[in-house]
Motif scaffolding. Structure first.
Motif, PDB file in Angstrom:
ATOM      1  N   GLN A 167      37.531  44.990  55.479  1.00 45.67           N
ATOM      2  CA  GLN A 167      38.292  43.843  55.988  1.00 45.67           C
ATOM      3  C   GLN A 167      39.099  43.218  54.860  1.00 45.67           C
ATOM      4  OE1 GLN A 167      35.935  40.632  57.815  1.00 45.67           O
ATOM      5  NE2 GLN A 167      37.330  39.162  56.863  1.00 45.67           N
ATOM      6  N   GLY A 168      40.368  42.932  55.119  1.00 51.46           N
ATOM      7  CA  GLY A 168      41.197  42.227  54.158  1.00 51.46           C
ATOM      8  C   GLY A 168      41.762  43.115  53.060  1.00 51.46           C
ATOM      9  N   ASN A 169      42.420  42.489  52.088  1.00 45.13           N
ATOM     10  CA  ASN A 169      42.982  43.183  50.938  1.00 45.13           C
ATOM     11  C   ASN A 169      42.888  42.274  49.717  1.00 45.13           C
ATOM     12  OD1 ASN A 169      45.380  41.426  50.877  1.00 45.13           O
ATOM     13  ND2 ASN A 169      45.958  42.523  52.752  1.00 45.13           N
ATOM     14  N   PHE A 170      43.403  42.740  48.588  1.00 45.26           N
ATOM     15  CA  PHE A 170      43.239  42.011  47.338  1.00 45.26           C
ATOM     16  C   PHE A 170      44.347  40.992  47.064  1.00 45.26           C
ATOM     17  CE2 PHE A 170      40.861  46.001  46.151  1.00 45.26           C
ATOM     18  CZ  PHE A 170      39.609  45.397  46.028  1.00 45.26           C
ATOM     19  N   ASP A 171      45.205  40.705  48.034  1.00 45.25           N
ATOM     20  CA  ASP A 171      46.322  39.784  47.796  1.00 45.25           C
ATOM     21  C   ASP A 171      45.861  38.421  47.300  1.00 45.25           C
ATOM     22  OD1 ASP A 171      48.051  41.757  48.555  1.00 45.25           O
ATOM     23  OD2 ASP A 171      48.565  40.894  50.508  1.00 45.25           O
ATOM     24  N   PHE A 172      44.710  37.952  47.767  1.00 47.07           N
ATOM     25  CA  PHE A 172      44.221  36.625  47.386  1.00 47.07           C
ATOM     26  C   PHE A 172      43.874  36.527  45.903  1.00 47.07           C
ATOM     27  CE2 PHE A 172      40.478  39.107  48.226  1.00 47.07           C
ATOM     28  CZ  PHE A 172      39.516  38.635  47.345  1.00 47.07           C
ATOM     29  N   LEU A 173      43.734  37.673  45.229  1.00 50.01           N
ATOM     30  CA  LEU A 173      43.373  37.680  43.812  1.00 50.01           C
ATOM     31  C   LEU A 173      44.580  37.619  42.876  1.00 50.01           C
ATOM     32  CD1 LEU A 173      40.534  40.371  43.657  1.00 50.01           C
ATOM     33  CD2 LEU A 173      40.279  37.889  43.456  1.00 50.01           C
ATOM     34  N   LYS A 174      45.763  37.788  43.412  1.00 52.89           N
ATOM     35  CA  LYS A 174      46.934  37.952  42.549  1.00 52.89           C
ATOM     36  C   LYS A 174      47.251  36.733  41.694  1.00 52.89           C
ATOM     37  CE  LYS A 174      49.053  41.774  45.013  1.00 52.89           C
ATOM     38  NZ  LYS A 174      50.221  42.304  45.750  1.00 52.89           N
ATOM     39  N   ASP A 175      46.821  35.544  42.116  1.00 56.01           N
ATOM     40  CA  ASP A 175      47.061  34.346  41.300  1.00 56.01           C
ATOM     41  C   ASP A 175      45.778  33.824  40.662  1.00 56.01           C
ATOM     42  OD1 ASP A 175      45.861  33.533  43.612  1.00 56.01           O
ATOM     43  OD2 ASP A 175      47.127  31.756  43.896  1.00 56.01           O
ATOM     44  N   ILE A 178      41.924  39.905  35.658  1.00 56.49           N
ATOM     45  CA  ILE A 178      40.963  38.974  36.240  1.00 56.49           C
ATOM     46  C   ILE A 178      39.604  39.190  35.576  1.00 56.49           C
ATOM     47  CG2 ILE A 178      39.879  38.181  38.374  1.00 56.49           C
ATOM     48  CD1 ILE A 178      42.257  39.647  39.830  1.00 56.49           C
ATOM     49  N   ILE A 179      38.998  38.109  35.095  1.00 53.08           N
ATOM     50  CA  ILE A 179      37.693  38.196  34.462  1.00 53.08           C
ATOM     51  C   ILE A 179      36.627  37.819  35.484  1.00 53.08           C
ATOM     52  CG2 ILE A 179      36.221  37.399  32.589  1.00 53.08           C
ATOM     53  CD1 ILE A 179      38.703  38.970  31.702  1.00 53.08           C
ATOM     54  N   PHE A 180      35.639  38.666  35.643  1.00 49.36           N
ATOM     55  CA  PHE A 180      34.520  38.423  36.554  1.00 49.36           C
ATOM     56  C   PHE A 180      33.347  37.892  35.736  1.00 49.36           C
ATOM     57  CE2 PHE A 180      37.332  41.086  38.876  1.00 49.36           C
ATOM     58  CZ  PHE A 180      37.116  40.783  40.215  1.00 49.36           C
ATOM     59  N   LYS A 181      32.751  36.796  36.210  1.00 42.91           N
ATOM     60  CA  LYS A 181      31.716  36.100  35.454  1.00 42.91           C
ATOM     61  C   LYS A 181      30.536  35.742  36.342  1.00 42.91           C
ATOM     62  CE  LYS A 181      34.871  33.775  32.210  1.00 42.91           C
ATOM     63  NZ  LYS A 181      35.265  32.447  31.672  1.00 42.91           N
ATOM     64  N   LYS A 182      29.435  35.351  35.709  1.00 41.08           N
ATOM     65  CA  LYS A 182      28.298  34.809  36.451  1.00 41.08           C
ATOM     66  C   LYS A 182      28.251  33.297  36.261  1.00 41.08           C
ATOM     67  CE  LYS A 182      25.091  36.127  32.744  1.00 41.08           C
ATOM     68  NZ  LYS A 182      23.880  36.895  32.430  1.00 41.08           N
ATOM     69  N   ASP A 183      27.793  32.621  37.295  1.00 38.43           N
ATOM     70  CA  ASP A 183      27.656  31.156  37.264  1.00 38.43           C
ATOM     71  C   ASP A 183      28.946  30.465  36.856  1.00 38.43           C
ATOM     72  OD1 ASP A 183      24.918  31.428  37.910  1.00 38.43           O
ATOM     73  OD2 ASP A 183      24.414  31.700  35.799  1.00 38.43           O
ATOM     74  N   ALA A 184      30.070  30.962  37.361  1.00 37.82           N
ATOM     75  CA  ALA A 184      31.375  30.387  37.018  1.00 37.82           C
ATOM     76  C   ALA A 184      31.885  29.500  38.156  1.00 37.82           C
ATOM     77  CB  ALA A 184      32.378  31.491  36.717  1.00 37.82           C
ATOM     78  N   GLN A 185      32.579  28.438  37.798  1.00 38.93           N
ATOM     79  CA  GLN A 185      33.197  27.558  38.787  1.00 38.93           C
ATOM     80  C   GLN A 185      34.596  28.096  39.099  1.00 38.93           C
ATOM     81  OE1 GLN A 185      31.537  24.985  40.316  1.00 38.93           O
ATOM     82  NE2 GLN A 185      29.815  25.833  39.164  1.00 38.93           N
ATOM     83  N   THR A 186      34.689  28.894  40.127  1.00 38.57           N
ATOM     84  CA  THR A 186      35.943  29.555  40.471  1.00 38.57           C
ATOM     85  C   THR A 186      36.247  29.374  41.955  1.00 38.57           C
ATOM     86  OG1 THR A 186      34.781  31.618  40.956  1.00 38.57           O
ATOM     87  CG2 THR A 186      35.577  31.332  38.700  1.00 38.57           C
ATOM     88  N   LYS A 187      37.465  29.677  42.341  1.00 37.74           N
ATOM     89  CA  LYS A 187      37.856  29.533  43.744  1.00 37.74           C
ATOM     90  C   LYS A 187      37.121  30.528  44.631  1.00 37.74           C
ATOM     91  CE  LYS A 187      41.871  29.273  46.827  1.00 37.74           C
ATOM     92  NZ  LYS A 187      43.348  29.317  46.918  1.00 37.74           N
TER      93      LYS A 187
END
Length: 201
Positions: free
Chosen positions: A26-34, A106-115
């Motif tokens: 379901q969906g695509n990666f467009d939401f990650l572009k910003d 894009i950096i992937f993290k743990k316990d991060a305050q992200t959208k």
């Protein structure tokens, strides 16, 4: 007869362990572009283990009996401690190592305050085996992966599935189940990171 048995074994092995890929549901990666950062969370609540789909409790009961019979209680105590450590933190660290090695923007993290948060929900784990000089069978991971809004987790923006991803990456704990499973998480991260890298160029 031997050839027939070999063909049957290969057929079963192929059926059981085929795939080794990321499926888009379901969906695509467009939401990650910003986005520059994404939070990651691992879930094990619904995981089953091995070909017989053991619960974690059943799997651990079998491993305790096997390890204490072949080794001793001290080895088991270390094993179960390491199992807990890997489940709590190491699997996620390996996954992050894999995905961040491919997804540079894009950096992937743990316990991060992200959208957005990526939830990796393990469904089936095959622990593999280690035979030293004889050879090894890597662990395999099937997991539902969904990107959700961090502040509203019920809002799913994308769904994927890791389908029997084999942990071909070796690590210093590869001789034990938790090390091989960690490798499967690392390779899963790499495969997902590669897909994201291509989609967000």
């Amino acid at each position: 007869m031997k050839k027939l048995l070999l063909l049957l074994f290969l057929s079963i092995a192929t059926t059981t362990f085929a795939q080794n890929k990321i499926n888009f549901e379901q969906g695509n990666f467009d939401f990650l572009k910003d986005q520059t950062e994404v939070n990651v969370q691992l879930v094990f609540d619904n995981a089953t283990y091995q070909e017989k789909n053991f619960t974690e409790a059943q799997y651990l009961e079998n491993r305790e009996a096997d390890i204490t019979a072949k080794k001793n209680q001290a080895v088991w105590k270390n094993w179960i401690y390491q199992w807990g450590q890997f489940k709590t933190s190491e699997y996620l660290d390996y996954f992050l190592k894999g995905i961040n090695g491919k997804s540079k923007k894009i950096i992937f993290k743990k316990d991060a305050q992200t959208k957005y948060t990526l939830i990796v929900d393990a469904k089936w784990i095959y622990a593999g085996w280690y035979g030293g000089m004889i050879g090894s069978q890597e662990a395999k991971l099937t997991a539902d992966m969904k990107f959700v809004e961090t502040d509203n987790p019920s809002k799913v923006v994308m769904k994927l599935q890791a389908d029997k991803i084999g942990g071909k990456q070796m690590n210093q704990q590869f001789a034990w189940e938790y090390g091989r499973i960690a490798a499967a998480y690392e390779v899963t991260g790499k495969k997902l990171g590669k897909e994201i890298k291509v989609a967000t160029k």
